[in-house]
Design an enzyme around this catalytic site. Structure first.
Site, PDB file in Angstrom:
ATOM      1  N   ASP A 173       1.433 -51.427  74.688  1.00 44.31           N
ATOM      2  CA  ASP A 173       1.443 -52.073  73.076  1.00 44.31           C
ATOM      3  C   ASP A 173       0.421 -51.061  72.505  1.00 44.31           C
ATOM      4  OD1 ASP A 173       0.309 -53.177  70.669  1.00 44.31           O
ATOM      5  OD2 ASP A 173       1.155 -55.070  71.481  1.00 44.31           O
ATOM      6  N   HIS A 174       1.065 -49.988  71.606  1.00 41.35           N
ATOM      7  CA  HIS A 174       0.466 -49.027  71.117  1.00 41.35           C
ATOM      8  C   HIS A 174      -0.735 -49.303  70.050  1.00 41.35           C
ATOM      9  CE1 HIS A 174       3.043 -49.210  67.643  1.00 41.35           C
ATOM     10  NE2 HIS A 174       2.173 -48.375  66.890  1.00 41.35           N
ATOM     11  N   HIS A 236       1.694 -56.672  68.650  1.00 42.09           N
ATOM     12  CA  HIS A 236       0.849 -56.185  68.067  1.00 42.09           C
ATOM     13  C   HIS A 236      -0.110 -57.310  67.517  1.00 42.09           C
ATOM     14  CE1 HIS A 236       2.909 -52.584  68.682  1.00 42.09           C
ATOM     15  NE2 HIS A 236       3.790 -52.630  67.702  1.00 42.09           N
TER      16      HIS A 236
HETATM   17  N1  NDP Z   1      10.788 -46.118  67.629  1.00 42.22           N
HETATM   18  C1  NDP Z   1       9.670 -46.702  67.650  1.00 42.22           C
HETATM   19  O1  NDP Z   1       8.710 -46.250  66.835  1.00 42.22           O
HETATM   20  C2  NDP Z   1       9.258 -47.727  68.518  1.00 42.22           C
HETATM   21  C3  NDP Z   1       9.992 -48.277  69.588  1.00 42.22           C
HETATM   22  N2  NDP Z   1       9.688 -49.169  70.472  1.00 42.22           N
HETATM   23  C4  NDP Z   1      10.622 -49.273  71.657  1.00 42.22           C
HETATM   24  O2  NDP Z   1      11.048 -48.260  72.329  1.00 42.22           O
HETATM   25  C5  NDP Z   1      12.450 -48.386  72.828  1.00 42.22           C
HETATM   26  C6  NDP Z   1      13.152 -47.258  72.075  1.00 42.22           C
HETATM   27  O3  NDP Z   1      13.122 -47.303  70.754  1.00 42.22           O
HETATM   28  P1  NDP Z   1      13.843 -46.279  69.736  1.00 42.22           P
HETATM   29  O4  NDP Z   1      13.598 -44.856  70.586  1.00 42.22           O
HETATM   30  O5  NDP Z   1      13.569 -46.570  68.432  1.00 42.22           O
HETATM   31  O6  NDP Z   1      15.320 -46.397  70.150  1.00 42.22           O
HETATM   32  P2  NDP Z   1      16.651 -45.388  69.911  1.00 42.22           P
HETATM   33  O7  NDP Z   1      17.974 -46.121  69.612  1.00 42.22           O
HETATM   34  O8  NDP Z   1      16.128 -44.229  68.714  1.00 42.22           O
HETATM   35  O9  NDP Z   1      16.736 -44.414  71.293  1.00 42.22           O
HETATM   36  C7  NDP Z   1      17.275 -45.020  72.480  1.00 42.22           C
HETATM   37  C8  NDP Z   1      17.288 -43.951  73.438  1.00 42.22           C
HETATM   38  O10 NDP Z   1      17.736 -44.459  74.598  1.00 42.22           O
HETATM   39  C9  NDP Z   1      19.314 -43.646  75.094  1.00 42.22           C
HETATM   40  N3  NDP Z   1      20.061 -44.672  75.704  1.00 42.22           N
HETATM   41  C10 NDP Z   1      20.784 -45.654  75.052  1.00 42.22           C
HETATM   42  N4  NDP Z   1      21.487 -46.348  76.111  1.00 42.22           N
HETATM   43  C11 NDP Z   1      21.288 -45.559  77.295  1.00 42.22           C
HETATM   44  C12 NDP Z   1      22.011 -45.566  78.456  1.00 42.22           C
HETATM   45  N5  NDP Z   1      22.995 -46.594  78.764  1.00 42.22           N
HETATM   46  N6  NDP Z   1      21.535 -44.596  79.280  1.00 42.22           N
HETATM   47  C13 NDP Z   1      20.642 -43.661  78.962  1.00 42.22           C
HETATM   48  N7  NDP Z   1      20.254 -43.489  77.864  1.00 42.22           N
HETATM   49  C14 NDP Z   1      20.542 -44.658  76.870  1.00 42.22           C
HETATM   50  C15 NDP Z   1      19.780 -43.142  73.697  1.00 42.22           C
HETATM   51  O11 NDP Z   1      20.400 -42.051  73.813  1.00 42.22           O
HETATM   52  P3  NDP Z   1      21.991 -42.005  74.061  1.00 42.22           P
HETATM   53  O12 NDP Z   1      22.783 -42.871  73.228  1.00 42.22           O
HETATM   54  O13 NDP Z   1      22.430 -40.598  74.032  1.00 42.22           O
HETATM   55  O14 NDP Z   1      22.298 -42.536  75.324  1.00 42.22           O
HETATM   56  C16 NDP Z   1      18.068 -42.807  73.077  1.00 42.22           C
HETATM   57  O15 NDP Z   1      17.619 -41.766  73.736  1.00 42.22           O
HETATM   58  C17 NDP Z   1      12.908 -49.720  72.073  1.00 42.22           C
HETATM   59  O16 NDP Z   1      12.793 -50.667  73.413  1.00 42.22           O
HETATM   60  C18 NDP Z   1      11.925 -50.007  71.143  1.00 42.22           C
HETATM   61  O17 NDP Z   1      11.603 -51.413  70.911  1.00 42.22           O
HETATM   62  C19 NDP Z   1       8.528 -49.467  70.452  1.00 42.22           C
HETATM   63  C20 NDP Z   1       7.535 -49.089  69.441  1.00 42.22           C
HETATM   64  C21 NDP Z   1       7.896 -48.256  68.509  1.00 42.22           C
HETATM   65  O1  LIG Z   2       6.056 -51.260  67.050  1.00 46.49           O
HETATM   66  C1  LIG Z   2       6.208 -50.901  66.091  1.00 46.49           C
HETATM   67  O2  LIG Z   2       5.250 -50.443  65.187  1.00 46.49           O
HETATM   68  C2  LIG Z   2       5.532 -49.794  64.047  1.00 46.49           C
HETATM   69  C3  LIG Z   2       4.168 -49.545  63.196  1.00 46.49           C
HETATM   70  O3  LIG Z   2       3.328 -48.854  63.962  1.00 46.49           O
HETATM   71  P1  LIG Z   2       2.031 -48.311  63.217  1.00 46.49           P
HETATM   72  O4  LIG Z   2       1.385 -47.443  64.303  1.00 46.49           O
HETATM   73  O5  LIG Z   2       2.711 -46.928  62.460  1.00 46.49           O
HETATM   74  O6  LIG Z   2       1.435 -49.275  62.486  1.00 46.49           O
HETATM   75  C4  LIG Z   2       6.648 -50.427  63.327  1.00 46.49           C
HETATM   76  O7  LIG Z   2       7.016 -49.637  62.340  1.00 46.49           O
HETATM   77  C5  LIG Z   2       7.991 -50.681  64.160  1.00 46.49           C
HETATM   78  O8  LIG Z   2       8.889 -51.491  63.656  1.00 46.49           O
HETATM   79  C6  LIG Z   2       7.512 -51.450  65.524  1.00 46.49           C
HETATM   80  O9  LIG Z   2       8.380 -51.381  66.455  1.00 46.49           O
END
Ligand code: NDP
Ligand SMILES: O=C1O[C@H](COP(=O)(O)O)[C@@H](O)[C@H](O)[C@H]1O
Length: 479
Positions: A173-174, A236
């Site tokens: 949980d960042h 969070h």
């Molecule tokens: N983005 C953020 O700021 C935050 C994200 N999270 C969590 O982190 C996780 C990822 O989020 P996020 O990066 O935003 O998601 P994205 O949709 O941007 O990225 C998903 C990634 O997973 C890959 N992927 C999807 N399906 C498969 C598969 N079957 N095999 C291998 N790779 C796969 C995609 O690439 P490809 O389609 O090429 O396979 C891509 O690299 C989630 O659980 C989210 O809740 C938590 C906190 C903050």
């Molecule tokens: O985990 C998440 O956090 C961000 C907010 O993080 P912050 O460090 O910028 O406060 C939020 O935007 C995102 O929706 C959520 O998945």
């Protein structure tokens, strides 16, 4: 000396990996904190060469890392650690290829970072186990939210637990990696001053707000299924509440800290059925203006359903049924597309028992996480000159000024903890499940009694009803 290990990032081309994980790893590399020959293997379905992935990573790191911290030589050495393999993490057949790609490094410690949607976590853990890729030295990092309900979180935890022992599992949980959040523990448990007044007898209420100006950006598909409750409150905001409310742990270690947090989650008074109408507010942003720009309504965002009733804002009143906190409301609030970005905790103390001076106000402690890291205590002081005129003044601790060194991003701290095997700032299985146990009835109550979120204009402070929630108790949102 940290034992050698490699990191495998499932979802290595995603938003989280490119915007948070790689820049954090770059900083750790630059500071000489990564194990000497640690390799970072990104995995996703898209077909990319190693060089193409290195170029993609460089583009994103350049954009994320401060110019003064980015230099070509350091990048070159960091890029040598980076590798890429295209595979479908949902296909067990692909794991043989992964094992072959790892080759000799199969003998080294490995950190598996799940930066994919949570519905892949179970398959990945099972396939890693079957392919013989889980050893005593393996660790797995799970991103939040873990599941979308108690039952799904239990299923994920059980599947991960079948392949990895609990001490090998790091549920991230960042918010727990943010400096000021850790400073909250320092403030509470390293200063004798606060403990006697940190309780119902002296505290009127607590506010925890995480307000964002951003919308859902390119995460509409995920967000529209999650909403603010699952995306922010379940993890969070409840973690912040735990740190404010928990008893002092007997030691600063993973088990002692997490034992105290679980007790708080278990003491949360349920909000269920029609309670959701009095104790919670759901909102969804409409069109509006932020920073001088027009922004569209939530339901016009990319990959969001045009009829969506997903909430982008939540405010609620929580109560903790225990000796220390009986009767003290904890108001939680989070939302996207609000007027300003701030994350803060306000502890509002009760007024003095007998008023000697006109206009005195109760003390207030502000713990600001973002945009600046600050802790400030509002005290009453006499204004200079004749008469007893009082005004609030701030006893201000600006942490960036107090410690003039580069501030670590939360992911830097937490990734280093994973590498070093310290799970103090990570959530234990029972913690995640206790949080869902409290959230589930609210989500069910919403389905039955509160289907349509209240609309609020982007750039505002949220729906009117969020203000009424506090006004009923004669209070208002501070900040
Ligand atoms: N983005 C953020 O700021 C935050 C994200 N999270 C969590 O982190 C996780 C990822 O989020 P996020 O990066 O935003 O998601 P994205 O949709 O941007 O990225 C998903 C990634 O997973 C890959 N992927 C999807 N399906 C498969 C598969 N079957 N095999 C291998 N790779 C796969 C995609 O690439 P490809 O389609 O090429 O396979 C891509 O690299 C989630 O659980 C989210 O809740 C938590 C906190 C903050
Ligand atoms: O985990 C998440 O956090 C961000 C907010 O993080 P912050 O460090 O910028 O406060 C939020 O935007 C995102 O929706 C959520 O998945």
């Amino acid at each position: 000396m940290i034992p050698p290990c490699d990191m495998l990032v499932f979802g290595g081309t995603g938003d989280l990996a490119l915007h948070k994980l790689l820049p954090a790893l770059y900083h750790l590399h630059r500071d000489g904190r990564l194990p000497k020959d640690m390799r970072i293997l990104a995995l996703a379905r898209k077909s990319l060469s190693r060089a193409a992935y290195q170029a993609l990573a460089e583009r994103h790191c350049r954009a994320q890392v401060a110019r003064a911290d980015f230099d070509a030589d350091t990048w070159q050495r960091f890029a040598e650690r980076l590798d890429y393999l295209a595979m479908d993490a949902g296909q067990s057949a692909d794991y043989g290829r992964l094992a072959r790609h790892l080759g000799q490094s199969c003998q080294r410690g490995r950190i598996y970072y799940m930066a994919t949607a949570p519905d892949l976590f179970e398959d990945i853990a099972a396939s890693l186990g079957t392919a013989g890729l889980v050893t005593e030295d393996s660790r797995i990092v799970l991103e939040k939210p873990i599941g979308h309900s108690l039952a799904s979180a239990q299923a994920i935890n059980a599947a991960i637990g079948a392949a990895f022992a609990e001490p090998q599992i790091f549920r991230i949980d960042h918010y727990l990696g943010k400096e000021t959040v850790q400073n909250l523990m320092a403030l509470r448990f390293a200063n004798a001053l606060f403990e006697p007044v940190w309780r119902a007898g002296h505290i009127d209420h607590v506010q925890i707000s995480v307000c964002e100006t951003l919308g859902v950006e390119n995460r509409g598909a995920y967000y529209d299924r999650a909403g603010a409750m699952r995306d922010m409150v379940q993890n969070h905001l409840l973690q912040l509440l735990c740190l404010v409310a928990m008893e002092a742990p007997v030691r600063f270690d993973a088990e002692a800290v997490r034992n105290e947090k679980v007790k708080i989650l278990e003491a949360l008074k349920p909000i269920q059925g029609l309670d959701v109408r009095d104790k919670t507010v759901r909102g969804q942003y409409g069109a509006g203006r932020i920073g001088g720009h027009d922004v569209p309504a939530y339901y016009f965002e990319k990959n969001v359903d045009n009829d969506s009733d997903t909430e982008t804002f939540v405010a609620l009143q929580a109560e903790i049924d225990n000796w220390r906190w009986a009767g003290v409301p904890f108001y939680l609030r989070t939302g996207k597309r609000l007027a300003k970005k701030t994350s803060e905790i306000v502890i509002q103390f009760k007024p003095v028992p007998h008023h000697l001076f006109k206009g005195d106000e109760a003390n207030r402690l502000l713990i600001r996480l973002q945009p600046e890291e600050r802790i400030s205590l509002q005290l009453m002081a006499k204004t200079p000159g004749k008469g007893m005129h009082l005004e609030p003044v701030e006893l201000d601790l600006n942490l960036a000024q107090a410690f003039q060194q580069r501030r670590w991003d939360a992911y830097e701290r937490l990734l280093l903890d994973v590498i070093e095997g310290d799970s103090t700032l990570f959530m234990r299985r029972d913690e995640v499940e206790a949080a869902w146990q409290w959230i589930d009835p609210i989500l069910q109550g919403w389905q039955q009694h509160y289907q349509s979120p209240r609309s609020y204009p982007a750039g505002s402070s949220g729906p009117e009803q969020a203000h009424s929630l506090l006004e009923l108790g004669g209070r208002e949102w501070l900040g």
